[in-house]
Design an enzyme around this catalytic site. Structure first.
Site, short mmCIF file in Angstrom:
data_model
loop_
_atom_site.label_atom_id
_atom_site.label_comp_id
_atom_site.label_asym_id
_atom_site.label_seq_id
_atom_site.Cartn_x
_atom_site.Cartn_y
_atom_site.Cartn_z
N HIS A 95 -94.90 105.04 8.43
CA HIS A 95 -96.15 105.65 9.14
C HIS A 95 -96.73 106.70 8.32
O HIS A 95 -96.14 107.83 7.97
CB HIS A 95 -95.60 106.14 10.51
CG HIS A 95 -96.77 106.42 11.63
ND1 HIS A 95 -97.66 107.39 11.46
CD2 HIS A 95 -97.06 105.64 12.53
CE1 HIS A 95 -98.73 107.20 12.47
NE2 HIS A 95 -98.20 106.20 13.01
N LEU A 122 -93.17 111.62 14.92
CA LEU A 122 -94.43 110.94 14.72
C LEU A 122 -95.55 111.68 15.36
O LEU A 122 -95.66 112.39 16.44
CB LEU A 122 -94.04 109.57 15.62
CG LEU A 122 -95.34 108.76 15.77
CD1 LEU A 122 -95.76 108.04 14.62
CD2 LEU A 122 -94.96 107.73 16.94
N PHE A 157 -108.12 101.99 16.82
CA PHE A 157 -106.66 102.05 15.96
C PHE A 157 -107.16 101.65 14.60
O PHE A 157 -108.08 100.81 14.41
CB PHE A 157 -105.58 101.37 16.79
CG PHE A 157 -104.72 102.24 17.26
CD1 PHE A 157 -104.92 103.43 18.11
CD2 PHE A 157 -103.18 102.05 16.97
CE1 PHE A 157 -104.25 104.25 18.77
CE2 PHE A 157 -102.37 103.08 17.46
CZ PHE A 157 -102.59 104.03 18.14
N GLN A 169 -92.20 99.24 7.61
CA GLN A 169 -93.43 100.39 7.70
C GLN A 169 -93.03 101.84 7.66
O GLN A 169 -92.25 102.44 8.33
CB GLN A 169 -94.09 100.12 8.90
CG GLN A 169 -95.50 100.77 9.14
CD GLN A 169 -96.06 100.14 10.22
OE1 GLN A 169 -95.96 100.43 11.42
NE2 GLN A 169 -97.16 99.38 9.88
N ARG A 192 -97.18 95.89 10.34
CA ARG A 192 -97.58 95.92 11.57
C ARG A 192 -98.82 96.62 11.84
O ARG A 192 -98.78 97.96 11.17
CB ARG A 192 -96.51 96.41 12.46
CG ARG A 192 -96.80 96.55 14.01
CD ARG A 192 -95.54 96.73 14.81
NE ARG A 192 -95.16 98.25 14.76
CZ ARG A 192 -95.77 99.18 15.28
NH1 ARG A 192 -97.01 99.20 15.90
NH2 ARG A 192 -95.30 100.42 15.04
N HIS A 229 -90.97 104.14 9.89
CA HIS A 229 -91.28 104.06 11.14
C HIS A 229 -90.97 102.87 11.97
O HIS A 229 -90.45 102.74 13.12
CB HIS A 229 -92.79 104.26 11.39
CG HIS A 229 -93.35 103.93 12.72
ND1 HIS A 229 -92.95 104.98 13.45
CD2 HIS A 229 -94.24 103.48 13.33
CE1 HIS A 229 -93.68 104.78 14.63
NE2 HIS A 229 -94.60 103.75 14.61
N SER A 268 -96.94 96.71 18.48
CA SER A 268 -95.75 96.86 18.71
C SER A 268 -95.26 96.67 20.34
O SER A 268 -94.51 95.86 20.79
CB SER A 268 -94.88 98.19 18.08
OG SER A 268 -93.27 97.82 18.78
N THR A 271 -99.28 110.23 16.24
CA THR A 271 -99.93 109.07 16.46
C THR A 271 -101.09 108.79 15.63
O THR A 271 -101.73 109.70 15.46
CB THR A 271 -100.11 108.83 17.99
OG1 THR A 271 -100.95 107.63 18.26
CG2 THR A 271 -100.89 109.85 18.59
N GLU A 272 -101.22 107.36 15.45
CA GLU A 272 -102.47 107.11 14.73
C GLU A 272 -103.61 107.42 15.66
O GLU A 272 -104.96 107.46 15.14
CB GLU A 272 -102.32 105.65 14.38
CG GLU A 272 -103.27 104.96 13.66
CD GLU A 272 -102.89 103.46 13.31
OE1 GLU A 272 -101.82 103.44 12.66
OE2 GLU A 272 -103.75 102.51 13.41
N ASP A 308 -78.49 98.03 15.89
CA ASP A 308 -77.00 97.44 16.20
C ASP A 308 -77.28 95.85 16.44
O ASP A 308 -76.27 95.31 16.19
CB ASP A 308 -76.76 98.11 17.64
CG ASP A 308 -76.67 99.54 17.83
OD1 ASP A 308 -76.49 100.22 16.39
OD2 ASP A 308 -76.61 100.02 18.56
N GLY A 367 -84.92 98.82 26.33
CA GLY A 367 -86.24 99.33 26.03
C GLY A 367 -87.31 98.30 26.54
O GLY A 367 -87.03 97.43 27.73
N GLY A 368 -88.24 98.62 26.10
CA GLY A 368 -89.52 97.66 26.66
C GLY A 368 -89.16 96.08 26.62
O GLY A 368 -89.56 95.57 27.65
N ALA A 369 -88.83 95.73 25.49
CA ALA A 369 -88.86 94.14 25.41
C ALA A 369 -87.52 93.64 26.55
O ALA A 369 -87.47 92.87 27.15
CB ALA A 369 -88.19 93.81 23.82
N GLY A 370 -86.60 94.71 26.36
CA GLY A 370 -85.45 94.22 27.17
C GLY A 370 -85.66 94.34 28.67
O GLY A 370 -85.24 93.32 29.34
N GLY A 399 -79.86 95.93 25.34
CA GLY A 399 -81.10 96.83 25.03
C GLY A 399 -81.74 96.89 26.37
O GLY A 399 -82.48 96.20 26.69
N ARG A 415 -101.72 100.59 8.08
CA ARG A 415 -100.84 101.73 7.75
C ARG A 415 -100.17 101.54 6.26
O ARG A 415 -99.78 102.76 5.72
CB ARG A 415 -99.53 101.72 8.85
CG ARG A 415 -100.00 102.32 10.05
CD ARG A 415 -98.95 101.97 10.86
NE ARG A 415 -99.48 102.47 12.48
CZ ARG A 415 -98.80 102.45 13.58
NH1 ARG A 415 -97.45 101.90 13.48
NH2 ARG A 415 -99.34 102.91 14.65
#
Lengths: 584, 234
Positions: A239, A249, A115, A237, A395, A350, A400, A251-252, A218, A11-14, A9, A283
């Site tokens: 949104h 989306l 937020f 969640q 959340r 979301h 996130s 955004t909040e 996945d 994305g940001g974490a990966g 993966g 939320r």
């Protein structure tokens, strides 16, 4: 192919995990089914919540911790939340040092905006302003910055490779993954000492979602097929502000910057539901309030099926500088110009709070027969696919992105530490590999059966109708029945295109398996949790039940059993926050 | 509606061909081109294209629609359809992998050449590096690039020299770091661009500007790099 660490993966974490590993000199590869900057982190808009003290020099990570615990409806693990909120500032400053183009204040510091669910002084000091932002493109800025940093660190990328299943050996150790190089169709066993799942969310189990088309769960699918448990998977969640009808989306940050929701009478209805925080309540609270407005006949439009988000009073200057992406999306998808008119919105799926349970350092967990935590050797998880758990039952906005970088980094650090201690490759036998290849072989030899697209649509509708914002016993039972039937039918469905080069039909078939795993786990646990907590709201059990359910749910795929796991109430440096009534 | 789609599957087709397909469009709704692709894929699952976010931020579904590059997911059919017909082709100038999927290796290689990351050799401060709102505003119109390749594959100079001309997308990113007050490698960056091809193959025809789905202006960024290079030489 062999690596010390394989990250599944991009994305940001990966990318945060891979950066940590690549910088430490370990042999690291990222497997991503899309070019990394196309991962769904790119769609995050409003910001990354963190007490960096730019807006308010007295801001305190403990206040952020309090908000997060309260937001989680008290089933977030307090040791993990403590770690995230206290490590957060360092992790955010690191992003800035890598070049992330944050918006700025007049003094040159990182811009922060209010937020939902944020407070000062443990809920007693009013609304806080704690979400760090790059206009309303924070996820884009963050993901591109992390990709750039990985280029600099010379991380190996296996881009447009699709991970099919985990390879688990006879000792239960995860020893790598089976993956397909999409361009050629070649199937490869990628062996690794440490496998990190950072595959993101699964919002595509619902018909209406803010999630990208590729968010098909996945990693959760792979874990469940490997016989591992998932935690709090019933917690989804919704949104409050997806563009009505299309789910894009909004955004909040719109409400953070001063926008608010109105019903068909032009009433700012959130004042009735959350007198203090109003539109910036949690939320889950806002989404439920919106559904009640719709059910009670105060929706807008000819069908009365949406509400309006009003922004025009903020003025063109604020909107152009703070929310340029929202102007673009609203004009394209809602055909309205928010500078002049409100945006039609509805609650839309979301984010999944649940996922693969992990320790604070990213090590994946399961439970033994006696209910004790048991590490899954060789496997780690971070980000939305994981459940560490910092989000509990709901959340908070902006948490996130913080989760991604803090726990992506933590997993990288943990693996680095373990590799220094010496870990060797462990073998997989032919039968281990065969097990991991079995479903791919099933699709590749299918001779007839139903089409993937039709089954996917049915699954999404089943989830949408039966497991939405409000849930009832009768609907959930019906949904579970339908999913059991779908499992039979998907097991005999047909992949008509068996060619090798960039075969997206095969990807979609494999993704359908994952959607089914996530959907069924969600359904079974949702029915079992007989209370209302956070995002899980039941008509038949409307109260929170701390006596029976102040705990994580655990779902065991082998016998489709639902178990429980204790919530951590032992932060290291502060006193635990005890459950209270959750009011905004 | 009639849709003519470029089809090529190296496993079965000797040569690429345009194939006609037709779709029924729902009344009263202006679909995006990506919605049309999804309808076509429903009829023929072998049709291949990239897509993900379906909201114009991931940059996956850059294709050529009736002769113009753009993102399928944010292009309304009404905007591109001509005489009731939609013609869909892969982005021009890059090798085709299958159907609408192109091999983007050359594009990414040019992006990587510009060292697309912040370089600052000073030890970082305990908090963030300060940057005024005015300094930060220099990055607007640059950092928003989504690497969809619509611009570079609309550029004849890139078609002609995809190995030596960085192309509009890569140069936009080159300037994004030249313009960043926190970056200290200006001289190094400029010296790497100072040859007859990397920057100066741009002829200023602004195809890149007219197709950019994010409304960015690579030509202007290239102009700024040119003048930085010229000033450096004097």
């Amino acid at each position: 192919m062999e690596f010390d660490g394989v990250i599944v993966g991009g994305g940001g974490a990966g990318l945060r995990a891979s950066l940590q590993l690549a910088q430490s000199g370990l042999k690291t590869a990222v497997i991503s089914k899309v070019f990394p900057t196309r991962s769904h982190t790119v769609s995050a808009q409003g910001g990354i919540t963190c007490a960096i003290g730019s807006d308010d020099p007295d801001d305190d990570w403990r206040w952020h911790m309090y908000d997060t615990v309260k937001g989680s409806d008290y089933i977030g693990d307090q040791d993990a939340i403590e770690y995230m909120c206290s490590e957060g500032p360092q992790a955010v400053f690191e992003l800035e040092h890598m070049g992330m183009p944050f918006s700025r204040t007049e003094t040159g510091r990182i811009y922060q905006r209010p937020f939902g669910g944020q407070s000062k002084d443990f809920g007693k000091g009013g609304q806080a302003t704690r979400t760090c932002a790059a206009a309303d493109r924070t996820g884009h800025a963050l993901l591109h910055t992390l990709y750039q940093a990985n280029l600099k660190a010379r991380t190996t990328f296996l881009n447009e490779w699709f991970a099919v299943d985990l390879v688990k050996n006879q000792d239960g150790v995860v020893v790598g993954v089976i993956a397909i190089e999409i361009e050629t169709g070649e199937v490869v066993y990628v062996a690794s000492k440490a496998t990190v799942l950072t595959t993101g969310g699964a919002g595509r189990i619902y018909a209406s979602t803010t999630n990208a088309l590729m968010n098909t769960g996945d990693g959760i699918g792979m874990a469940l097929r490997a016989g591992l448990a998932v935690q709090d998977i019933e917690m989804w969640q919704f949104h409050p502000t997806g563009i009505a009808g299309v789910g894009i989306l909004v955004t909040e940050a719109c409400r953070g910057e001063g926008g608010y929701l109105i019903n068909k009478d032009g009433e700012r209805f959130m004042e009735r539901y959350a007198p203090t925080a109003k539109d910036l309540a949690g939320r889950d609270v806002v989404a439920r309030s919106m559904i009640i407005e719709l059910l009670e006949g105060r929706g807008c439009g000819p069908e009365g099926d949406y509400l309006m988000l009003k922004l025009d009073h903020l003025g063109a200057d604020v909107l152009n500088s703070r929310l340029p992406g929202i102007l673009e999306l609203s004009r394209t998808f809602a055909h309205v110009d928010p500078i002049k008119e409100p945006i039609p919105v509805e609650p839309t799926c979301h984010y999944v709070m649940g996922g693969i349970p992990t320790q604070v350092n990213g090590q994946a967990l399961t439970q033994d027969a006696a209910g004790n935590d048991q590490p899954v050797e060789g496997l780690y998880a971070a980000g939305e696919v994981a459940c560490v758990s910092v989000h509990g039952a709901n959340r908070l906005g902006g948490n996130s992105l913080l989760d991604l970088i803090v726990f992506g980094r933590a997993a990288g650090q943990r693996i680095e530490e373990q590799m220094r201690g010496g870990v060797s490759y462990r073998d997989a036998s032919d039968s281990d590999l065969e097990a991991a290849l079995s479903r791919l072989n099933r699709w590749n030899t299918s001779a007839g059966g139903e089409a993937v697209a039709d089954l996917r649509k049915e699954l999404q509708n089943t989830m949408q109708v039966n497991f939405g914002v409000f849930r009832t016993e009768r609907n959930m039972r019906e949904g579970i029945k339908q999913l059991a039937e779908l499992r039979e039918r998907i097991g005999t469905a047909h992949l008509s295109d068996k060619s090798n080069a960039f075969n997206t039909a095969r990807m979609e078939a494999l993704e359908l398996d994952n959607l089914l795993e996530v959907a069924e786990a969600t359904a079974i646990v949702a029915e079992e949790r007989r209370e209302s907590r956070g995002a899980h709201a039941r008509d038949d059990y409307q109260e929170r039940d701390d006596d029976n359910w102040l705990c994580h749910s655990m779902y065991f795929p082998a016998d489709k059993r639902v178990g429980k796991r204790s919530v951590n109430f032992e932060p290291k440096t502060v006193d635990a926050f005890q459950p209270m009534e959750r009011k905004y | 509606m009639q849709v003519s789609v470029y089809r090529y599957n190296p496993d079965v087709d000797e040569v690429p061909q345009m194939r006609d397909m037709s779709v029924d469009l729902p009344e009263g709704k202006d679909l995006m081109v990506l919605d049309v692709l999804e309808l076509l894929k429903g009829q023929d699952p072998t049709l291949s294209y990239r897509r993900s976010c379906r909201e114009g931020v991931c940059g996956s579904d850059g294709i050529n629609m009736n002769g113009k590059n753009g993102l399928a997911c944010i292009t309304p059919v009404s905007e591109v359809v001509k005489r009731g017909k939609l013609v869909l082709r892969p982005l021009p100038g890059l090798p085709v992998v299958r159907d609408l999927v192109v091999d983007m290796t050359q594009f990414y290689r040019q992006f990587e050449k510009v060292q697309p990351y912040l370089i600052n050799d000073q030890p970082p401060p305990a908090q963030e590096r300060l940057q005024s709102p005015e300094q930060r505003a220099e990055l607007d119109g640059l950092y928003e690039c989504i690497l969809c390749a619509c611009c570079s594959t609309a550029c004849p100079s890139f078609w002609w020299n995809p190995d030596k001309f960085i192309g509009p997308a890569g140069l936009l990113q080159a300037y994004r770091f030249l313009a960043d007050s926190r970056d200290s490698a200006t001289a190094e960056r400029l010296s790497k661009l100072d040859d007859p091809f990397s920057v100066f193959r741009c002829r200023g025809i602004m195809n890149c500007v007219s197709v950019c789905p994010k409304g960015l202006n690579p030509t202007r960024a290239i102009g700024k790099i040119r003048s930085m290079l010229l000033h450096q030489g004097t």
